[in-house]
Design a protein around this motif. Structure first.
Motif, PDB file in Angstrom:
ATOM      1  N   PHE A 172     -28.803 -32.232  67.882  1.00  0.00           N
ATOM      2  CA  PHE A 172     -29.060 -34.055  67.986  1.00  0.00           C
ATOM      3  C   PHE A 172     -28.072 -34.433  66.513  1.00  0.00           C
ATOM      4  N   ARG A 173     -27.173 -35.061  66.511  1.00  0.00           N
ATOM      5  CA  ARG A 173     -26.569 -34.993  65.350  1.00  0.00           C
ATOM      6  C   ARG A 173     -26.467 -37.176  65.453  1.00  0.00           C
ATOM      7  N   TRP A 174     -26.364 -37.254  63.824  1.00  0.00           N
ATOM      8  CA  TRP A 174     -26.207 -38.842  63.796  1.00  0.00           C
ATOM      9  C   TRP A 174     -24.823 -39.259  62.885  1.00  0.00           C
ATOM     10  N   ASP A 175     -23.753 -39.456  63.710  1.00  0.00           N
ATOM     11  CA  ASP A 175     -22.258 -39.928  62.690  1.00  0.00           C
ATOM     12  C   ASP A 175     -22.887 -41.385  62.135  1.00  0.00           C
ATOM     13  N   LEU A 176     -22.286 -41.135  60.189  1.00  0.00           N
ATOM     14  CA  LEU A 176     -22.587 -42.127  59.568  1.00  0.00           C
ATOM     15  C   LEU A 176     -21.437 -42.841  59.163  1.00  0.00           C
ATOM     16  N   PHE A 177     -20.955 -44.244  59.600  1.00  0.00           N
ATOM     17  CA  PHE A 177     -19.547 -44.946  59.835  1.00  0.00           C
ATOM     18  C   PHE A 177     -18.875 -44.333  60.364  1.00  0.00           C
ATOM     19  N   PRO A 178     -19.033 -44.202  61.716  1.00  0.00           N
ATOM     20  CA  PRO A 178     -18.277 -43.622  62.570  1.00  0.00           C
ATOM     21  C   PRO A 178     -16.807 -43.778  62.662  1.00  0.00           C
ATOM     22  N   SER A 179     -16.543 -45.378  61.971  1.00  0.00           N
ATOM     23  CA  SER A 179     -14.950 -45.940  62.357  1.00  0.00           C
ATOM     24  C   SER A 179     -14.096 -45.258  61.597  1.00  0.00           C
ATOM     25  N   SER A 180     -14.762 -44.561  60.833  1.00  0.00           N
ATOM     26  CA  SER A 180     -14.191 -44.788  59.208  1.00  0.00           C
ATOM     27  C   SER A 180     -12.918 -43.006  59.837  1.00  0.00           C
ATOM     28  N   LEU A 181     -12.016 -42.746  59.262  1.00  0.00           N
ATOM     29  CA  LEU A 181     -11.168 -41.359  59.784  1.00  0.00           C
ATOM     30  C   LEU A 181     -12.163 -40.742  59.808  1.00  0.00           C
ATOM     31  N   ILE A 182     -12.435 -41.319  57.677  1.00  0.00           N
ATOM     32  CA  ILE A 182     -13.169 -40.213  57.728  1.00  0.00           C
ATOM     33  C   ILE A 182     -14.385 -39.603  57.218  1.00  0.00           C
ATOM     34  N   HIS A 183     -15.918 -39.287  57.400  1.00  0.00           N
ATOM     35  CA  HIS A 183     -17.578 -40.087  57.042  1.00  0.00           C
ATOM     36  C   HIS A 183     -18.263 -38.540  57.263  1.00  0.00           C
ATOM     37  N   PRO A 184     -18.911 -38.903  57.441  1.00  0.00           N
ATOM     38  CA  PRO A 184     -20.010 -37.825  56.948  1.00  0.00           C
ATOM     39  C   PRO A 184     -21.054 -37.888  58.259  1.00  0.00           C
ATOM     40  N   PHE A 185     -22.006 -36.981  58.217  1.00  0.00           N
ATOM     41  CA  PHE A 185     -22.953 -36.810  59.592  1.00  0.00           C
ATOM     42  C   PHE A 185     -23.804 -35.688  59.326  1.00  0.00           C
ATOM     43  N   ILE A 186     -24.673 -35.957  59.966  1.00  0.00           N
ATOM     44  CA  ILE A 186     -26.611 -35.243  59.569  1.00  0.00           C
ATOM     45  C   ILE A 186     -26.747 -34.005  61.182  1.00  0.00           C
ATOM     46  N   THR A 187     -26.600 -33.171  60.854  1.00  0.00           N
ATOM     47  CA  THR A 187     -27.422 -32.864  62.491  1.00  0.00           C
ATOM     48  C   THR A 187     -28.667 -31.875  62.160  1.00  0.00           C
ATOM     49  N   PHE A 188     -29.969 -32.159  63.550  1.00  0.00           N
ATOM     50  CA  PHE A 188     -30.730 -31.246  63.276  1.00  0.00           C
ATOM     51  C   PHE A 188     -31.215 -30.731  64.457  1.00  0.00           C
ATOM     52  N   GLY A 189     -31.557 -29.173  64.636  1.00  0.00           N
ATOM     53  CA  GLY A 189     -31.097 -28.488  65.843  1.00  0.00           C
ATOM     54  C   GLY A 189     -32.196 -27.534  65.883  1.00  0.00           C
ATOM     55  N   VAL A 190     -32.042 -27.125  66.982  1.00  0.00           N
ATOM     56  CA  VAL A 190     -33.361 -25.816  67.796  1.00  0.00           C
ATOM     57  C   VAL A 190     -32.333 -24.686  68.534  1.00  0.00           C
ATOM     58  N   GLY A 191     -32.488 -23.783  68.302  1.00  0.00           N
ATOM     59  CA  GLY A 191     -32.051 -22.503  69.293  1.00  0.00           C
ATOM     60  C   GLY A 191     -32.912 -21.347  69.403  1.00  0.00           C
ATOM     61  N   ALA A 192     -32.727 -20.417  70.465  1.00  0.00           N
ATOM     62  CA  ALA A 192     -33.065 -19.311  70.577  1.00  0.00           C
ATOM     63  C   ALA A 192     -32.354 -17.971  71.500  1.00  0.00           C
ATOM     64  N   SER A 193     -32.866 -17.214  70.618  1.00  0.00           N
ATOM     65  CA  SER A 193     -32.371 -16.018  71.759  1.00  0.00           C
ATOM     66  C   SER A 193     -33.157 -14.791  72.226  1.00  0.00           C
ATOM     67  N   GLY A 194     -33.061 -14.542  72.836  1.00  0.00           N
ATOM     68  CA  GLY A 194     -34.131 -13.285  73.102  1.00  0.00           C
ATOM     69  C   GLY A 194     -34.387 -12.217  72.902  1.00  0.00           C
ATOM     70  N   GLY A 195     -36.038 -12.085  72.582  1.00  0.00           N
ATOM     71  CA  GLY A 195     -36.672 -10.813  71.259  1.00  0.00           C
ATOM     72  C   GLY A 195     -35.732  -9.621  72.117  1.00  0.00           C
TER      73      GLY A 195
END
Length: 288
Positions: A172-195
């Protein structure tokens, strides 16, 4: 045989990679009518990995595995020449560093459209995580069962733990000030690989040392081995000891980044953050 197994493992990993890739593509194609109101991004990225957040856990695991198997090898080599010597005390000190890489393909959906802030991502990732042991020092104290002479073995070792999981991720990502040519973002995520990624990860080590028995000339020893965690698990369980391995290898993602709009359709991304360790990576996105 080992080379053949490594080739088979590589082909299997590539097979899973392309299965994941085309599964995501299939999902995208059949979701287009629903997603038409938003924007889709295709992203390819590459980064460099190092240990951070899981360092204490990995260090404890490696220290435990190395202690049991190094001490066992030390004793077997010494007792082959001196069967009367038995273990009295053992201690070791481990220092390590780490490095690795990550690359992957990601699909992101921005439901808010061109300047939407929130996005949902699905990704297939290949990560190489290497924990090296540049220095390990060990001290094994022994005693003769008959004369009670004291012997000391001083050894050093080096090695590495290597795991190369292929994993699937939701973020899940949130772009801060997305209309700007250069802007920050924050990402949170989960994942998994097999045993299987854990079972096929390898532990490699070499050692050398010197044995000093009171009143006798000094002797030198050396050796080494490479084993998968599956082999270590089987050996420990055969000896009646517990060595549990989870059925999957989890990932936690939390990063901060900057996005630069090179054009309406091409965006450049750079991020730093947590990825079962510390990850710095860059990527190029194509927005439709």
């Amino acid at each position: 045989m080992r080379k053949r197994l490594n080739s088979y493992s590589l082909l299997l990993n590539l097979k899973f990679f392309w299965i994941g890739f085309f599964s995501l593509l299939f999902l995208l194609i059949f979701s287009l009518p629903v997603l038409a109101q938003g924007r889709i991004e295709f992203n390819f990225h590459y980064g460099r990995w190092s240990i951070d957040i899981l360092r204490p856990i990995i260090e404890d695991r490696l220290n435990e595995a190395l202690e049991n198997h190094l001490k066992k090898n030390f004793l077997e080599d010494i007792q082959a020449d001196h069967p009367e010597l038995v273990e009295k005390a053992y201690s070791q000190n481990v220092r390590f560093d780490s490095n690795g890489s990550n690359y992957g393909f990601e699909l992101r959906w921005y439901p808010g459209g061109e300047n939407g802030s929130f996005s949902l991502g699905l990704a297939v990732e290949k990560t190489r995580m290497r924990v090296a042991l540049p220095e390990l020092s060990a001290n094994l104290e022994l005693e003769e069962t008959i004369s009670h002479k004291i012997a000391n073995f001083f050894g050093g070792a080096s090695g590495e733990f290597l795991i190369k999981p292929l994993s699937f991720h939701l973020s899940f990502r949130w772009d801060l000030f997305p209309s700007s040519l250069i802007h920050p973002f924050i990402t949170f995520g989960v994942g998994a690989s097999g045993g299987g990624a854990l079972e096929q990860s390898t532990l490699t080590y070499t050692y050398e040392g010197r044995l000093k028995i009171t009143g006798e000339p000094e002797e030198r020893y050396s050796g080494g081995d490479t084993k998968t965690l599956k082999q270590l698990k089987d050996e420990r369980e055969a000896e009646g000891e517990s060595f549990p391995l989870p059925g999957f290898f989890p990932f936690l993602q939390l990063d901060l980044g900057l996005k630069a709009k090179l054009s309406r359709h091409f965006h450049l991304l750079i991020s730093v953050g947590v990825w079962d360790g510390f990850l710095v990576r860059g990527g190029l996105s194509l927005r439709l």
